[in-house]
Design an enzyme around this catalytic site. Structure first.
Site, PDB file in Angstrom:
ATOM      1  N   TYR A 112      60.058  50.516 -29.014  1.00  0.00           N
ATOM      2  CA  TYR A 112      59.063  50.193 -28.011  1.00  0.00           C
ATOM      3  C   TYR A 112      59.533  50.858 -26.726  1.00  0.00           C
ATOM      4  O   TYR A 112      60.443  51.666 -26.743  1.00  0.00           O
ATOM      5  CB  TYR A 112      59.002  48.660 -27.936  1.00  0.00           C
ATOM      6  CG  TYR A 112      57.884  48.084 -27.131  1.00  0.00           C
ATOM      7  CD1 TYR A 112      56.568  48.446 -27.384  1.00  0.00           C
ATOM      8  CD2 TYR A 112      58.144  47.144 -26.139  1.00  0.00           C
ATOM      9  CE1 TYR A 112      55.545  47.890 -26.640  1.00  0.00           C
ATOM     10  CE2 TYR A 112      57.122  46.589 -25.404  1.00  0.00           C
ATOM     11  CZ  TYR A 112      55.825  46.963 -25.656  1.00  0.00           C
ATOM     12  OH  TYR A 112      54.819  46.419 -24.927  1.00  0.00           O
ATOM     13  N   ARG A 165      46.442  58.101 -22.682  1.00  0.00           N
ATOM     14  CA  ARG A 165      47.325  57.693 -21.588  1.00  0.00           C
ATOM     15  C   ARG A 165      48.496  56.897 -22.170  1.00  0.00           C
ATOM     16  O   ARG A 165      48.536  55.689 -22.104  1.00  0.00           O
ATOM     17  CB  ARG A 165      46.533  56.853 -20.573  1.00  0.00           C
ATOM     18  CG  ARG A 165      47.117  56.826 -19.196  1.00  0.00           C
ATOM     19  CD  ARG A 165      47.323  55.390 -18.737  1.00  0.00           C
ATOM     20  NE  ARG A 165      48.145  54.669 -19.692  1.00  0.00           N
ATOM     21  CZ  ARG A 165      48.183  53.356 -19.801  1.00  0.00           C
ATOM     22  NH1 ARG A 165      47.438  52.613 -19.069  1.00  0.00           N
ATOM     23  NH2 ARG A 165      48.982  52.758 -20.694  1.00  0.00           N
ATOM     24  N   LYS A 183      53.935  48.878 -31.653  1.00  0.00           N
ATOM     25  CA  LYS A 183      53.353  47.595 -31.249  1.00  0.00           C
ATOM     26  C   LYS A 183      53.212  46.662 -32.440  1.00  0.00           C
ATOM     27  O   LYS A 183      53.498  45.468 -32.357  1.00  0.00           O
ATOM     28  CB  LYS A 183      51.969  47.822 -30.627  1.00  0.00           C
ATOM     29  CG  LYS A 183      52.043  48.364 -29.229  1.00  0.00           C
ATOM     30  CD  LYS A 183      51.767  47.261 -28.228  1.00  0.00           C
ATOM     31  CE  LYS A 183      52.294  47.656 -26.868  1.00  0.00           C
ATOM     32  NZ  LYS A 183      51.671  46.969 -25.765  1.00  0.00           N
ATOM     33  N   GLU A 255      44.929  50.105 -27.108  1.00  0.00           N
ATOM     34  CA  GLU A 255      46.224  50.425 -26.549  1.00  0.00           C
ATOM     35  C   GLU A 255      46.225  51.831 -25.971  1.00  0.00           C
ATOM     36  O   GLU A 255      45.833  52.786 -26.641  1.00  0.00           O
ATOM     37  CB  GLU A 255      47.231  50.345 -27.712  1.00  0.00           C
ATOM     38  CG  GLU A 255      48.654  50.319 -27.297  1.00  0.00           C
ATOM     39  CD  GLU A 255      49.024  49.089 -26.537  1.00  0.00           C
ATOM     40  OE1 GLU A 255      48.664  47.980 -26.951  1.00  0.00           O
ATOM     41  OE2 GLU A 255      49.679  49.224 -25.501  1.00  0.00           O
ATOM     42  N   ASP A 256      46.658  51.964 -24.731  1.00  0.00           N
ATOM     43  CA  ASP A 256      46.879  53.277 -24.129  1.00  0.00           C
ATOM     44  C   ASP A 256      45.667  54.214 -24.147  1.00  0.00           C
ATOM     45  O   ASP A 256      45.785  55.415 -24.425  1.00  0.00           O
ATOM     46  CB  ASP A 256      48.115  53.943 -24.751  1.00  0.00           C
ATOM     47  CG  ASP A 256      49.398  53.259 -24.255  1.00  0.00           C
ATOM     48  OD1 ASP A 256      49.292  52.301 -23.470  1.00  0.00           O
ATOM     49  OD2 ASP A 256      50.501  53.679 -24.652  1.00  0.00           O
ATOM     50  N   ASP A 278      45.517  45.514 -24.487  1.00  0.00           N
ATOM     51  CA  ASP A 278      46.833  45.030 -24.076  1.00  0.00           C
ATOM     52  C   ASP A 278      47.254  45.564 -22.715  1.00  0.00           C
ATOM     53  O   ASP A 278      47.923  44.877 -21.958  1.00  0.00           O
ATOM     54  CB  ASP A 278      47.880  45.381 -25.130  1.00  0.00           C
ATOM     55  CG  ASP A 278      49.183  44.638 -24.872  1.00  0.00           C
ATOM     56  OD1 ASP A 278      49.126  43.399 -24.770  1.00  0.00           O
ATOM     57  OD2 ASP A 278      50.236  45.286 -24.760  1.00  0.00           O
ATOM     58  N   ASP A 279      46.856  46.798 -22.393  1.00  0.00           N
ATOM     59  CA  ASP A 279      47.258  47.371 -21.102  1.00  0.00           C
ATOM     60  C   ASP A 279      46.622  46.622 -19.950  1.00  0.00           C
ATOM     61  O   ASP A 279      47.186  46.533 -18.867  1.00  0.00           O
ATOM     62  CB  ASP A 279      46.840  48.842 -21.026  1.00  0.00           C
ATOM     63  CG  ASP A 279      47.337  49.601 -22.226  1.00  0.00           C
ATOM     64  OD1 ASP A 279      48.546  49.587 -22.456  1.00  0.00           O
ATOM     65  OD2 ASP A 279      46.509  50.177 -22.964  1.00  0.00           O
ATOM     66  N   ASN A 418      56.134  51.765 -16.736  1.00  0.00           N
ATOM     67  CA  ASN A 418      56.938  52.197 -17.874  1.00  0.00           C
ATOM     68  C   ASN A 418      56.814  53.707 -18.068  1.00  0.00           C
ATOM     69  O   ASN A 418      55.817  54.279 -17.662  1.00  0.00           O
ATOM     70  CB  ASN A 418      56.425  51.527 -19.161  1.00  0.00           C
ATOM     71  CG  ASN A 418      56.788  50.070 -19.208  1.00  0.00           C
ATOM     72  OD1 ASN A 418      57.854  49.673 -18.801  1.00  0.00           O
ATOM     73  ND2 ASN A 418      55.866  49.274 -19.719  1.00  0.00           N
TER      74      ASN A 418
END
Ligand SMILES: *[C@@H]1O[C@H](CO)[C@@H](O)[C@H](O)[C@H]1NC(C)=O
Length: 581
Positions: A112, A165, A183, A255-256, A278-279, A418
């Site tokens: 991760y 992203r 994840k 995600e992303d 989640d972001d 991050n």
């Protein structure tokens, strides 16, 4: 061959299916990405390989580059650790999870953030064996049949990205597959969800990253991102196909995705499917849990605070939304709550009438002269908390941290970007410049800090893994079909509640990572309770003992006993003969 054997032994499907799976696994090993589209379709392995067709010359390049030529480059240590753990996941899944759980603090950063970011950047180079399902923009009209190629039939959680992203690293296209894979490994390691019930998905619509388009090892579609109607159709079809095949209560985690799509898709699908981002929402819950824990230190209420965000993207909006909800819960009117939150993006302070304001940003635009620099904004607004989520490394300068320490007895400073290289400031900078008064949390892990006077601080890592595995477990355990914002506030409150006074005294805003399995189970129980109270759960009858119900669903890393009886090898078979020997 070992993997083939492992699949034969663990698979409980019919012999016919088994035969197909063995064939498929063999094929994937034999030629990898060299299979043509026609061959992939015929063999039923379309989607199980990355979209790019790569011939043996490129395979040769990958092997020699990675294994021979670049062997001793400095960055190799982390990615070797990553490759090693992923190899273990392929060879012996139970042992892999046992390893992760044996020392979460140590191993989580490998699969991760931060290491997974590095691994994604070099995904082509370290590519060994595909994991997860690859669906491309050219599969439109056929997504249901691509899903049929996935061997598992009972999927409870899907994690999907389009790679635009990845962390704070930008557009990594198909290389972003490392993210959903990592994840979901955490869904299992931290939340106890059985790995066979989790499906990582890459929606490959191309990439705008020139480096990747020119990279001979790139595994994805070699064209610019497809946008507009075709993209939306792909997403619509994907959501429908997943829900048709796995049920309306199959959780789909986004995600992303890039900002432009993340908010839009969340708004579009949140009331239609079982989905969350989640972001936006996971990050929000972790950050708000950190703030709620910080309030226990400052002995104040959320609405006593003025908060400045460095960044106005997905994470900022998600956190701000949840803070607003928490303030409303304390009794403040919505308008008043919004006024306590300020945002700074790449163009400066967001104020009424400024250019470049999206619909989301508009909500946090207040009447105020425009200011460009974060330093000036901080001096002017004198916030009690600053939260960095723009992936601008070092954005919290010495000046800013000192100022925060001069306005506040206990300044709240969250550097959440991050991976570590993108953090707004380091833990050490925060504690040193505030003489240990700063209340700090980060997105990626930092080592404990000892001040010259000997005091030691353990920076809190606002790791999303505190939230999404427990939330995912809670949602799937009682078949919630729509994931409301309140579920995330419930999770944040539950998480903050699990922080002990001793943790707080040492600077920790989160429970120790080593207790994450326990934390996730407790969160899941809270979410189940909330869901039944508010009529969100569809599992009937309601389990009277929710904790026991959740325990019964959890994956165990103990080996199953092998029931020899059902196999009954013939007396003269090789196996029996060799046992006798
Ligand atoms: C493009 O891809 C490379 C290699 O994976 C990555 O390091 C870089 O950050 C990406 N650039 C952008 C602008 O997204």
């Amino acid at each position: 061959r070992e993997t083939k054997l492992q699949i034969v032994l663990t698979c409980s499907s019919t012999w016919l299916n088994l035969h197909l799976i063995v064939l498929m696994v063999l094929c994937v090993f034999l030629q990898g990405m060299a299979f043509s589209l026609e061959e992939r379709l015929q063999l039923g392995i379309h989607g199980l390989l990355p979209p790019c067709f790569i011939n043996q010359d490129v395979q040769l390049l990958r092997v020699t580059l990675e294994n021979i030529i670049k062997m001793d480059l400095p960055l190799r240590k982390e990615s070797k650790q990553y490759v090693f753990l992923m190899g273990l996941q392929d060879r012996n899944e139970k042992l892999f999870y046992r390893v992760l759980l044996s020392d979460v603090e140590r191993f989580m950063p490998i699969i991760y953030t931060p290491t997974v970011g590095l691994a994604c950047q070099q995904y082509g180079l370290i590519f060994r064996k595909p994991r997860g399902l690859f669906i491309t923009i050219h599969d439109r009209g056929h997504i249901a049949s691509v899903l049929q190629n996935w061997p598992e039939k009972d999927i409870r959680a899907v994690c999907v990205t389009d790679g635009e992203r990845i962390l704070g690293l930008g557009d990594l296209g198909c290389y972003g597959m490392g993210i959903p894979v990592g994840k979901l490994a955490l869904y299992t390691a931290c939340g106890g969800m059985p790995p066979q019930q989790c499906l990582p998905v890459m929606l490959d619509v191309g990439t705008d990253n020139e480096t990747l388009l020119k990279d001979p090892l790139y595994i994805g579609l070699r064209h610019k991102r497809v946008r507009g109607q075709a993209y939306d159709d792909l997403l619509d079809e994907f959501m429908k196909a997943v829900s048709d095949r796995y049920g309306m209560d199959c959780l789909i985690q986004f995600e992303d995705f890039a900002n432009v799509n993340a908010f839009r898709l969340l708004t579009k699908y949140r009331n239609q499917y079982c989905t969350f981002n989640d972001d936006i929402q996971g990050t929000a819950a972790v950050a708000v849990a950190g703030l709620l824990a910080a309030l226990r230190i400052t002995k104040s209420k959320m609405c006593d605070h003025t908060i400045v965000f460095q960044g106005a993207g997905e994470a900022a909006m998600g956190i701000a939304e949840l803070i607003t909800m928490a303030m409303e819960k304390e009794g403040l009117a919505k308008d008043e709550c919004l006024k306590k939150i300020w945002m700074v993006d790449s163009k400066g302070l967001i104020v009424k009438g400024r250019d470049h304001l999206t619909h989301e940003k508009e909500r946090f635009a207040h009447d105020h002269p425009h200011m460009k620099k974060l330093e000036d904004v901080i001096q002017e607004l004198k916030p009690t908390a600053i939260i960095g989520v723009a992936a601008v490394a070092g954005a919290f300068s010495e000046q800013i941290i000192r100022d925060m320490a001069s306005f506040n007895e206990r300044p709240i400073i969250f550097a959440l970007s991050n991976p570590t290289s993108k953090a707004e400031c380091t833990a050490e900078q925060c504690y040193t410049l505030t003489e240990g008064r700063g209340i700090f949390a980060s997105g990626s892990p930092f080592d404990p800090v000892t001040l010259p006077d000997g005091r030691m601080f353990y920076p809190g890592q606002g790791n999303n893994a505190y939230i999404f595995p427990g939330v995912g477990l809670g949602i799937t355990a009682c078949a919630i079909q729509h994931v409301t914002e309140e579920i995330f506030l419930t999770a944040a409150e539950a998480l903050a509640h699990l922080v002990t006074e001793k943790d707080l005294a040492e600077g920790r805003l989160y429970p120790p990572l080593s207790s994450i399995r326990d934390v996730s189970l407790k969160l899941a129980v809270k979410i189940m309770e909330y869901a039944y109270e508010h009529n969100l759960a569809t599992l009937r009858p309601e389990p009277s003992d929710k904790q026991a119900h959740i325990h019964s669903l959890c994956y165990s890393t103990d080996y199953d006993e092998f029931v020899v009886d059902s196999y009954r090898w013939p007396e003269d078979s090789m196996v029996v003969q060799s046992c006798k020997l």
